[in-house]
Design an enzyme around this catalytic site. Sequence first.
Site, PDB file in Angstrom:
ATOM      1  N   GLY A  13       0.781  -1.238   0.000  1.00 33.18           N
ATOM      2  CA  GLY A  13       0.000   0.000   0.000  1.00 33.18           C
ATOM      3  C   GLY A  13       0.809   1.282   0.000  1.00 33.18           C
ATOM      4  N   THR A  15       1.733   3.262  -2.423  1.00 30.38           N
ATOM      5  CA  THR A  15       1.218   4.329  -3.293  1.00 30.38           C
ATOM      6  C   THR A  15       0.031   5.035  -2.652  1.00 30.38           C
ATOM      7  OG1 THR A  15       1.980   3.182  -5.275  1.00 30.38           O
ATOM      8  CG2 THR A  15       0.261   4.842  -5.572  1.00 30.38           C
ATOM      9  N   LYS A  36       8.683   9.057  -8.431  1.00 28.58           N
ATOM     10  CA  LYS A  36       8.861   7.603  -8.510  1.00 28.58           C
ATOM     11  C   LYS A  36      10.135   7.373  -9.309  1.00 28.58           C
ATOM     12  CE  LYS A  36       7.205   3.296  -8.064  1.00 28.58           C
ATOM     13  NZ  LYS A  36       6.783   2.671  -6.796  1.00 28.58           N
ATOM     14  N   GLU A 108       8.689   7.830  -3.600  1.00 35.48           N
ATOM     15  CA  GLU A 108       8.152   6.491  -3.374  1.00 35.48           C
ATOM     16  C   GLU A 108       9.060   5.433  -3.988  1.00 35.48           C
ATOM     17  OE1 GLU A 108       4.497   3.506  -4.527  1.00 35.48           O
ATOM     18  OE2 GLU A 108       4.262   5.635  -4.975  1.00 35.48           O
ATOM     19  N   ALA A 110      10.320   1.306  -4.731  1.00 32.52           N
ATOM     20  CA  ALA A 110       9.745   0.128  -5.382  1.00 32.52           C
ATOM     21  C   ALA A 110       9.991  -1.062  -4.479  1.00 32.52           C
ATOM     22  CB  ALA A 110      10.390  -0.095  -6.747  1.00 32.52           C
ATOM     23  N   GLY A 111       8.914  -1.713  -4.035  1.00 26.34           N
ATOM     24  CA  GLY A 111       9.092  -2.836  -3.126  1.00 26.34           C
ATOM     25  C   GLY A 111       9.632  -2.372  -1.786  1.00 26.34           C
ATOM     26  N   SER A 169      -2.999  -0.946   4.150  1.00 25.22           N
ATOM     27  CA  SER A 169      -4.331  -1.412   3.775  1.00 25.22           C
ATOM     28  C   SER A 169      -4.955  -2.129   4.966  1.00 25.22           C
ATOM     29  CB  SER A 169      -4.243  -2.347   2.565  1.00 25.22           C
ATOM     30  OG  SER A 169      -5.527  -2.796   2.180  1.00 25.22           O
ATOM     31  N   GLY A 200      -9.122  -0.529  -0.140  1.00 26.10           N
ATOM     32  CA  GLY A 200      -9.998   0.001  -1.176  1.00 26.10           C
ATOM     33  C   GLY A 200      -9.981   1.508  -1.301  1.00 26.10           C
TER      34      GLY A 200
END
Length: 230
Positions: A13, A15, A36, A108, A110-111, A169, A200
Amino acid sequence: MILVVTGTGTGVGKTIVTAALAAAAAARGERVAVLKPAQTGVADGEPGDAATVARLVPGTTARELARYPDPLAPATAARRAGAKPVEPGEAADAAAALAADHDLVLVEGAGGLLVRLSDDGTLADVAALLDAPVLVVAAAGLGTLNATELTVEALRRRGLTCPGVVVGSWPAEPDLAARCNLADLPATSGVPLLGALPEGAGALAPERFAVIARHSVAPELGGGWQTPGP
């Protein structure tokens, strides 16, 4: 200010948490940019993570330095594509340039923290070059305590500041492990729990997302979220 956002792994989560931070800052009237450094697993013309943040928080400046089609670690994806990887210095320079005319720049990853951007560089190296704090995004359920503590420990070993952890999340019907983790995450990691985004949330319209974001991150991050009691 520059804030680096990493995760305990992929799919936790990052992003949506990045978007929530952008929304909280935008509500204060701040100019926000999201960077990014390397987007993987997305074809040309498809929206990547930075575009998702810009969709959820209109007015956010979105910048992506490189994208590679394979859903792999950036260094591996770049090699398979026969493309140049993003070096930490390149990402740090881009973030610093954005900071010149934005109040908040969100970088942000990656992973996870130590996923390779290039053969010799990780997101931790980007944060070190920027002397920027690193927010950790964690999963809610079973297994997250170990992954979170390892990530925070890796930051400490590198002399990097971690303001806290956000659950990326939060399930609509949390199980026992998730509920217990609200208390256990700060106890085991040694850093505060600074929010939890409902699952969501990324599918919401921008207006509704802005409301949810303010209620899902702690005052330290510009919101009104409070750690639940026992």
